[in-house]
Structures are given as structure tokens and as C-alpha cells.
Design an enzyme around this catalytic site. Structure first.
Site, PDB file in Angstrom:
ATOM      1  N   PRO A 127       0.676  -1.227  -0.079  1.00  0.00           N
ATOM      2  CA  PRO A 127      -0.005  -0.076  -0.055  1.00  0.00           C
ATOM      3  C   PRO A 127       0.708   1.358  -0.118  1.00  0.00           C
ATOM      4  O   PRO A 127       0.990   2.190   0.964  1.00  0.00           O
ATOM      5  CB  PRO A 127      -0.872  -0.130   1.222  1.00  0.00           C
ATOM      6  CG  PRO A 127       0.069  -0.835   2.163  1.00  0.00           C
ATOM      7  CD  PRO A 127       0.784  -2.024   1.322  1.00  0.00           C
ATOM      8  N   CYS A 128       1.521   1.537  -1.158  1.00  0.00           N
ATOM      9  CA  CYS A 128       2.226   2.778  -1.382  1.00  0.00           C
ATOM     10  C   CYS A 128       1.188   4.259  -1.201  1.00  0.00           C
ATOM     11  O   CYS A 128       1.981   5.263  -0.869  1.00  0.00           O
ATOM     12  CB  CYS A 128       2.908   2.672  -2.486  1.00  0.00           C
ATOM     13  SG  CYS A 128       2.230   2.351  -4.176  1.00  0.00           S
ATOM     14  N   HIS A 129       0.122   3.941  -1.648  1.00  0.00           N
ATOM     15  CA  HIS A 129      -0.949   4.810  -1.646  1.00  0.00           C
ATOM     16  C   HIS A 129      -1.187   5.614   0.031  1.00  0.00           C
ATOM     17  O   HIS A 129      -1.615   6.606   0.146  1.00  0.00           O
ATOM     18  CB  HIS A 129      -2.266   4.575  -2.196  1.00  0.00           C
ATOM     19  CG  HIS A 129      -2.926   3.459  -1.389  1.00  0.00           C
ATOM     20  ND1 HIS A 129      -2.786   2.070  -1.653  1.00  0.00           N
ATOM     21  CD2 HIS A 129      -3.934   3.434  -0.647  1.00  0.00           C
ATOM     22  CE1 HIS A 129      -3.371   1.404  -0.967  1.00  0.00           C
ATOM     23  NE2 HIS A 129      -4.179   2.108  -0.286  1.00  0.00           N
TER      24      HIS A 129
END
Length: 159
Positions: A127-129
Site C-alpha cells: 500500500p504505497c498509497h
């Protein structure tokens, strides 16, 4: 390498599978799109593509996926540390790049950590977001800030 497509509400996602692991997931046209796709890759069927599609369906339905997928081994120890740190960020929350660097044990290397986050080949799954600027602004998302905002909104609405 086997490729598949998932048609999400935010655009088409390419899924790559190789050697019993997911090698990447990218929104069509995002920066660094397909960075792990090999020249001999072709579209086809694979159980891991189906599991990745199932995970994406759960996510886009507004629920937290409760299962993981085997991911390709990181190329460096620092990428592994940053990936592990991103995976530890709880669903529906965000942390800053500097907090992520601390979690990864790379506190003084915030720019290097940001570079690793930007090149994350596992959109949504790693989850880089959930990584934002220190002042709380949305910054730097290879698939576009509008998508980053929508992904965070999906998580906020269900947590």
C-alpha cells in the site's frame, strides 16, 4: 511470465505472475508501468492471477482484504525493508515518508525510501498509497494523485 488484466473502477490493472509469485500489479499507463514484465511474457490463465483479481475485487468493494499473495523477492535488502514497513501500515491509515523511513530502519534516507515507494511494483497490494508527506498532503504517486486520493477514500469509508 503470465499476464492478466483486472478492470477496476480506477482503470485497468495489469497483473504479472512468475515462478509461483506475483511479479507486479500496475495501473495501465502509470509511471514505471510494467517494470518487471519480461520480454517473453504473455497473457493467459494462472491461479495467482485469479487470486489477485479476488483481492482487488474485495478492495474495490470497500473491504479490507484478509488474505495475502506471494510476492516476488525484493531485489535489495533496503527494498525488502521498505516493503515490509509499507505492509505494516494499517488499512485506512496513512504515515509520512519520514515515518516510513524510520519503520524501515532507514531514518536518514527519506529520499531513498521515497524512491523505493515510487517504484513499488505492487500497486494496492503493497500500500504505497498510504504514504503521504510530513505535512499531510498527498504527494508522489506513480499512478496519479487522483487515484491515490480515491484509494484512500475507499479505505476511509470502510474503516
Amino acid at each position: 511470465m503470465t499476464l492478466g488484466k483486472y478492470f477496476s473502477p480506477l482503470g485497468e490493472i495489469t497483473i504479472a505472475v512468475k515462478d509461483g509469485c506475483v511479479a507486479g500489479l500496475w495501473f495501465e499507463g502509470q509511471k514505471y508501468y510494467g517494470s518487471e514484465i519480461k520480454a517473453d511474457a504473455s497473457y493467459g490463465e494462472h491461479p495467482l492471477i485469479d487470486k489477485a483479481k479476488d483481492l482487488l475485487k474485495v478492495f474495490f468493494s470497500g473491504k479490507e482484504p484478509t488474505f495475502c499473495l506471494p510476492l516476488a523477492t525484493p531485489k535489495t535488502a533496503n527494498i525488502a525493508r521498505v516493503r515490509k514497513a509499507m505492509l505494516s501500515v494499517p488499512y485506512g491509515t496513512t504515515i509520512s515518508y519520514s515515518e516510513l523511513a524510520e519503520k524501515a530502519g532507514l531514518g536518514s534516507a527519506v529520499r531513498a525510501v521515497a524512491g523505493i515507494v515510487a517504484r513499488n511494483p505492487f500497486i494496492i497490494i503493497v500500500p504505497c498509497h498510504r504514504i503521504i508527506s510530513k505535512n499531510g498532503n498527498l504527494t508522489g504517486y506513480a499512478a496519479g494523485l487522483e487515484r491515490k486520493e480515491k484509494l484512500l477514500e475507499i479505505e476511509r469509508q470502510s474503516s
